[in-house]
Motif scaffolding. Sequence first.
Motif, PDB file in Angstrom:
ATOM      1  N   LYS A   1       0.841  -1.209   0.000  1.00  0.00           N
ATOM      2  CA  LYS A   1       0.000   0.000   0.000  1.00  0.00           C
ATOM      3  C   LYS A   1       0.873   1.255   0.000  1.00  0.00           C
ATOM      4  N   LYS A   2       0.669   2.113  -0.989  1.00  0.00           N
ATOM      5  CA  LYS A   2       1.542   3.287  -1.096  1.00  0.00           C
ATOM      6  C   LYS A   2       1.132   4.418  -0.157  1.00  0.00           C
ATOM      7  N   ALA A   3      -0.170   4.591   0.045  1.00  0.00           N
ATOM      8  CA  ALA A   3      -0.612   5.753   0.822  1.00  0.00           C
ATOM      9  C   ALA A   3      -1.653   5.339   1.863  1.00  0.00           C
ATOM     10  N   PRO A   4      -1.209   4.627   2.874  1.00  0.00           N
ATOM     11  CA  PRO A   4      -2.164   4.180   3.898  1.00  0.00           C
ATOM     12  C   PRO A   4      -2.767   5.382   4.630  1.00  0.00           C
ATOM     13  N   GLN A   5      -4.063   5.287   4.894  1.00  0.00           N
ATOM     14  CA  GLN A   5      -4.754   6.408   5.543  1.00  0.00           C
ATOM     15  C   GLN A   5      -4.939   6.206   7.039  1.00  0.00           C
ATOM     16  N   THR A   6      -4.748   4.974   7.501  1.00  0.00           N
ATOM     17  CA  THR A   6      -4.934   4.682   8.929  1.00  0.00           C
ATOM     18  C   THR A   6      -3.725   3.902   9.430  1.00  0.00           C
ATOM     19  N   GLY A   7      -3.614   3.835  10.755  1.00  0.00           N
ATOM     20  CA  GLY A   7      -2.529   3.057  11.331  1.00  0.00           C
ATOM     21  C   GLY A   7      -2.646   1.590  10.964  1.00  0.00           C
TER      22      GLY A   7
ATOM     23  N   TYR B   1       5.178   3.094   4.425  1.00  0.00           N
ATOM     24  CA  TYR B   1       4.909   3.665   5.744  1.00  0.00           C
ATOM     25  C   TYR B   1       5.845   3.077   6.803  1.00  0.00           C
ATOM     26  N   ALA B   2       6.024   1.760   6.730  1.00  0.00           N
ATOM     27  CA  ALA B   2       6.830   1.088   7.753  1.00  0.00           C
ATOM     28  C   ALA B   2       8.259   1.619   7.748  1.00  0.00           C
ATOM     29  N   ALA B   3       8.834   1.780   6.553  1.00  0.00           N
ATOM     30  CA  ALA B   3      10.199   2.306   6.476  1.00  0.00           C
ATOM     31  C   ALA B   3      10.251   3.722   7.047  1.00  0.00           C
TER      32      ALA B   3
END
Lengths: 478, 478
Positions: A343-349, A358-360
Amino acid sequence: MAVLDRRHFVRSIAVAGAAANTQMDLRAAEAAAPPDVTRTLAAWVVRSRAADLPVAVHKEATRTFLNWVGCALGGSREAAVDIAISALSPFAGPGQATVLGRKERLDVMHAALMNGMSSHVLDFDDTHLRTIIHPAGPVASALLALSEYHPISGRDFLHALVLGVEVECRIGNAVYPAHYDAGWHITGTVGPFGAAVATGKVLGLTEQQMMWALGLAAVQPVGLREMFGTMTKSFHPGRAAQNGLVAAFLAAKNFTSSDHGLEAKAGWANVLSISCNWDEIIGKLGRNYQISLNTYKPYACGVPLHPTIDGCIQLRNQYKLTADQIERVELKVHPMVLDLTGKKAPQTGADGKYSVYYAAAVALVTGVAGEKQFSDKLARDPAIIALRDKVSPVIDKSIHEDQVRIAITLKDGRRLEKFVEHVISSVQNPMSDEQLETKFLDQADGVLPAVQARNLVGLCWNLEKLDGAAQIAKAAAA
Amino acid sequence: MAVLDRRHFVRSIAVAGAAANTQMDLRAAEAAAPPDVTRTLAAWVVRSRAADLPVAVHKEATRTFLNWVGCALGGSREAAVDIAISALSPFAGPGQATVLGRKERLDVMHAALMNGMSSHVLDFDDTHLRTIIHPAGPVASALLALSEYHPISGRDFLHALVLGVEVECRIGNAVYPAHYDAGWHITGTVGPFGAAVATGKVLGLTEQQMMWALGLAAVQPVGLREMFGTMTKSFHPGRAAQNGLVAAFLAAKNFTSSDHGLEAKAGWANVLSISCNWDEIIGKLGRNYQISLNTYKPYACGVPLHPTIDGCIQLRNQYKLTADQIERVELKVHPMVLDLTGKKAPQTGADGKYSVYYAAAVALVTGVAGEKQFSDKLARDPAIIALRDKVSPVIDKSIHEDQVRIAITLKDGRRLEKFVEHVISSVQNPMSDEQLETKFLDQADGVLPAVQARNLVGLCWNLEKLDGAAQIAKAAAA
């Protein structure tokens, strides 16, 4: 979803150590069961002495326990636990035992259920990689609740924990992967054996009673993989803990069961698995300990993300990086990473747990990847979003599932590289005591005051020397 | 032993009615599961109204319940129940519910466990012949305990009992015999569904909650056939009742589970059975009721002895026979009778359950064959021993398993004959209300004062009209 994927991941990295487990199982299934599997196992447990355990085994048991207490604190405010307490406490008995991280006290059985649930609800607990059993949940939950009703010294507690983990993982080794592949959630199906043996040992069961306790555990498996992704998944280890306690207390009063609950034609292994390697249960008892193979998750997300997080945190700490220094983050990853966490642009945690981008970023910014780092707030944080968009993962088929190759280009032109050969928390590269402690304190944050959490960590490390393990339960109440 | 034999016996007499069940199962297993089995079942249960039930179904539910109360009284002083209460009551909650036939009051969950155990411990409870499920144990135990905590009218109680039995027997029909043959004790594995549905109905679960309750029941099967002959067998229906209650109470508070707990690839049916006929679960819902097929055991011993006992009691009553009139008792029996119950000189009451000689004698002398007629005292009674030695069974291959041909020669030269074509308690020849009442009072004898037992029988027959089913629980306390 994350857990199913985790299984495939874990199995492939575990196969080397397990020496083609599947084929051994199938060959073994063709032979008849030895006549006295249950008796042999029970006799060994009853005869085992704390002094028999190697120092390293004691140490790993302490680490397992500390990690479990932290996980139980971390999960203690989850909705699944709130609901279970609200739904079942009208039927609970005297306030004999602590629900970790909370103010409620429940009877031993219900406390074991709740602590088993909270320790598993975030999927952050320990893992026996060969079988994907989460060993501590059923065993430690039962033992710690029991310790507040029936005094247990720290030394005896650790001994019983080792025995419970030994029995559940040996039974798991014997039927894995056939049993898991059939759809059973193995932690909940072998957990009652572990909990029964551990608490039965503490209660002083005779060999005959221990056989009955195993038989009573055999009739109470809990858990189907269909429940992954729902609250019921966390119910499995909790109920397994409770079922093991019921088995031990009944057996202690001579409630009879079969003497062949494991190996009989209509016994546990034959009914719940199409294959069983009996030697895995009773071979070399006392010559090695499964708890030595226990591992601890450093990050509160699926295993595919762990190498990337691991490497990013290492680079951050080594070069004291800040987000504004970073121009570009290039990752060479195993194909599964983009399949499962692309997922490139997660909106939630929660979505962040499925985003290597996001993780990186969150690992580089915060240096941590616990449950709190997968919050909605951080998922919307402009600094993290900016960095997230600078992450470029590419698939490299030479990269193993527990590896990553990271190259960070800084705005000043420097290029920093890191090859993670074995992700942290593999057996080859275990989390250090310090890292376990950091994980613990992070989970306790917001649940217990910092001073209380630090005191509790100290008690956990010191468990072997405590007169009563119950001290730890009491110190973990909110 | 007796129970395994019973299975073969029962299966063969049930096959005619079940229309070659095995072949249907295997064909059905080849087809994929319908996508919404759990939802369809849940929706039907939630929409069902008491007024939908035919009068005959209500009547059979009343008979099922009365028989269950009697069995729970009859087993209430057995060692298994004593031990379970002693072992587990330290953890029990408020005294919300009655343990039938005893003075202890326990929380709803523990009362359900104990009543489920006592109702099954003598193997004298009801039987759904097609699947050998003992339907009332899990369902009635859960419902009656609940009624003392959450008021339930007699009418709603019967309705919920019918629904619980319907769901557990339909699921049983779908997987029988593969599931049973694999080694599962089916009463304990389908029981949680029955208990969850019945108590969930009373608690007013929504369709979504009912699906979750079914999912929570799916992860808590109890019981292996290896435990037959041990106390653990009786634990199975008791724990099933408790597990169903836990499922219903959790679901009522929105504890989530799968929406496909029954039919999913890693759901209950696929994991616990190699075949499943899905249509048996969701076909023709509301068009017939499984409780109509429920049967009640008239005699406290294995089924092979039942035709002989049945015929002897009929002759005794018809001719007002006394033991001293009898010269000779000749029996033509199915071969299994001598295989399984051929002991010529049993020394104990328990041994008497394996002796067609003793069974014929005790039936002719006492006219009854309840648990009390298999006592050590009667096994040593000179009059019974004398008559026992006059019994001559011979194998006759033309005799069916539920038949016997009896010829009694009297000392005055008369020869009395009786051919039992369908043993009593088959679906074709059910026990009468009077016979059920006699069985009930015999089981209550020594547990409750006679006046109290008679009053209790009256309440059971009148259940449909009671404002609160809890009245019955309270009237059944010692």
